[in-house]
Design a protein around this motif. Structure first.
Motif, PDB file in Angstrom:
ATOM      1  N   LYS A 231      -8.399  -1.954   7.387  1.00  0.00           N
ATOM      2  CA  LYS A 231      -7.409  -1.043   6.846  1.00  0.00           C
ATOM      3  C   LYS A 231      -6.859  -1.595   5.538  1.00  0.00           C
ATOM      4  O   LYS A 231      -6.578  -2.791   5.423  1.00  0.00           O
ATOM      5  N   LEU A 232      -6.706  -0.722   4.562  1.00  0.00           N
ATOM      6  CA  LEU A 232      -6.125  -1.089   3.280  1.00  0.00           C
ATOM      7  C   LEU A 232      -4.909  -0.218   3.003  1.00  0.00           C
ATOM      8  O   LEU A 232      -4.971   1.013   3.160  1.00  0.00           O
ATOM      9  N   ARG A 233      -3.813  -0.851   2.613  1.00  0.00           N
ATOM     10  CA  ARG A 233      -2.636  -0.089   2.232  1.00  0.00           C
ATOM     11  C   ARG A 233      -2.888   0.603   0.899  1.00  0.00           C
ATOM     12  O   ARG A 233      -3.469   0.021  -0.017  1.00  0.00           O
ATOM     13  N   ILE A 234      -2.463   1.846   0.800  1.00  0.00           N
ATOM     14  CA  ILE A 234      -2.615   2.608  -0.432  1.00  0.00           C
ATOM     15  C   ILE A 234      -1.298   3.307  -0.762  1.00  0.00           C
ATOM     16  O   ILE A 234      -0.601   3.799   0.132  1.00  0.00           O
ATOM     17  N   ASN A 235      -0.942   3.282  -2.025  1.00  0.00           N
ATOM     18  CA  ASN A 235       0.200   4.050  -2.525  1.00  0.00           C
ATOM     19  C   ASN A 235      -0.293   5.003  -3.601  1.00  0.00           C
ATOM     20  O   ASN A 235      -1.177   4.656  -4.390  1.00  0.00           O
ATOM     21  N   ILE A 236       0.283   6.183  -3.633  1.00  0.00           N
ATOM     22  CA  ILE A 236       0.020   7.124  -4.721  1.00  0.00           C
ATOM     23  C   ILE A 236       1.333   7.391  -5.432  1.00  0.00           C
ATOM     24  O   ILE A 236       2.346   7.707  -4.799  1.00  0.00           O
ATOM     25  N   VAL A 237       1.306   7.226  -6.748  1.00  0.00           N
ATOM     26  CA  VAL A 237       2.515   7.281  -7.563  1.00  0.00           C
ATOM     27  C   VAL A 237       2.281   8.231  -8.730  1.00  0.00           C
ATOM     28  O   VAL A 237       1.218   8.197  -9.374  1.00  0.00           O
ATOM     29  N   ASP A 238       3.270   9.072  -9.018  1.00  0.00           N
ATOM     30  CA  ASP A 238       3.240   9.913 -10.211  1.00  0.00           C
ATOM     31  C   ASP A 238       3.893   9.139 -11.356  1.00  0.00           C
ATOM     32  O   ASP A 238       5.083   8.809 -11.295  1.00  0.00           O
ATOM     33  N   ALA A 239       3.119   8.848 -12.389  1.00  0.00           N
ATOM     34  CA  ALA A 239       3.570   7.982 -13.479  1.00  0.00           C
ATOM     35  C   ALA A 239       3.944   8.788 -14.716  1.00  0.00           C
ATOM     36  O   ALA A 239       3.402   9.867 -14.971  1.00  0.00           O
ATOM     37  N   PHE A 240       4.873   8.242 -15.493  1.00  0.00           N
ATOM     38  CA  PHE A 240       5.405   8.843 -16.715  1.00  0.00           C
ATOM     39  C   PHE A 240       6.113  10.163 -16.437  1.00  0.00           C
ATOM     40  O   PHE A 240       5.969  11.134 -17.179  1.00  0.00           O
ATOM     41  N   THR A 241       6.902  10.155 -15.382  1.00  0.00           N
ATOM     42  CA  THR A 241       7.682  11.338 -15.032  1.00  0.00           C
ATOM     43  C   THR A 241       8.849  10.936 -14.137  1.00  0.00           C
ATOM     44  O   THR A 241       8.807   9.886 -13.486  1.00  0.00           O
TER      45      THR A 241
END
Length: 263
Positions: free
Chosen positions: A2-12
């Motif tokens: 298992k790998l931790r993943i984050n999704i981020v909206d950048a420049f906003t």
């Protein structure tokens, strides 16, 4: 695994705007084929992979759904935002990448994250490829080039917003992408970024190309501090400060997802 993943909206500051990046931090590098497969599965502009070094700095690599990318600003911002969120006591991180070198990332009191990048000011190319001119629906007033992309410069913001691309023509410019830019009305300058050879049709917000855009517009406008807007459908705001050999690009980020992927 298992790998931790984050999704981020950048420049906003607004979720579902800016440019989304996935961030994966691991103890050692995953196989390149696996990193590319994950990036394809994520289907975002970039997936950033980081490995922590003994001195608490991080090595970083970036993959689009098509290929590994030499330099990506928005995924760097997203990665820093994840690390700062996990470690609220720290205010500075050092990243390193083969094509860019050492990057000092700073968390500012106003919520912005400042990234310290090389100055990659564009120059006049020896030749202007016919594929570039055929690949843009509006003829630019000037064409420049840096390590990353051709710069198609326009006189009016409306040209940047209205221009369309011929993907088949612009693909022929590989390994270079294409940025279109003009002075702005509300912002110092605006841009859009086409990259059919390396990532997809149009990148929502491209931090890396502002290491070339900001020095160009700093010279044109006679100012070192600039506010930029990338006029994609999602849109993004970048604060830029230019010195002789560095460009400081700052932005905000909004966290969208945290979870695990099964490998």
């Amino acid at each position: 695994m298992k790998l931790r993943i984050n999704i981020v909206d950048a420049f906003t500051e607004e979720r579902f705007k800016g440019n989304s990046a996935a961030v994966i931090i691991s103890e050692k590098w995953l196989p390149e084929a696996l990193m590319q497969s994950i990036a394809i599965e994520n289907n975002l502009s970039e997936t950033a992979y980081l490995v922590k070094a003994d001195d608490d700095s991080y090595a970083i690599r970036w993959f689009s759904p098509i290929t590994e990318i030499d330099f990506c600003g928005h995924a760097t911002l997203a990665s820093a935002s994840v690390i700062f969120s996990d470690n609220p006591e720290i205010t500075e991180i050092i990243f390193s990448a083969k094509a860019v070198g050492k990057m000092i990332i700073t968390k500012k009191d106003d919520g912005y994250i400042q990234m310290n990048f090389p100055n990659r000011k564009p120059h006049v190319p020896e030749n202007i490829p016919v594929e570039l001119l055929n690949g843009l629906s509006i003829k630019p007033s000037e064409v420049l080039l840096n390590e990353q992309a051709y710069f198609a410069v326009y006189e009016h913001e409306s040209d940047v917003r209205n221009v369309t691309q011929s993907k088949e023509d612009l693909q022929q410019l590989a390994p270079y992408d294409v940025v279109v830019t003009a002075p702005g009305k509300e912002y110092d300058f605006v841009s859009r970024y086409f990259w059919p050879a390396n990532g997809g049709d149009e990148d929502p917000v491209t931090g890396s190309i502002h290491t070339g855009l900001a020095p160009y517009w700093a010279e044109q406008l006679g100012k070192k501090q600039l506010l930029a807007y990338q006029a994609s459908k999602r849109g993004g705001v970048l604060s830029c400060r230019v010195t002789e050999d560095r460009v400081y690009i700052s932005g905000k980020a909004v966290h969208y997802l945290e979870g695990f992927i099964n490998i």
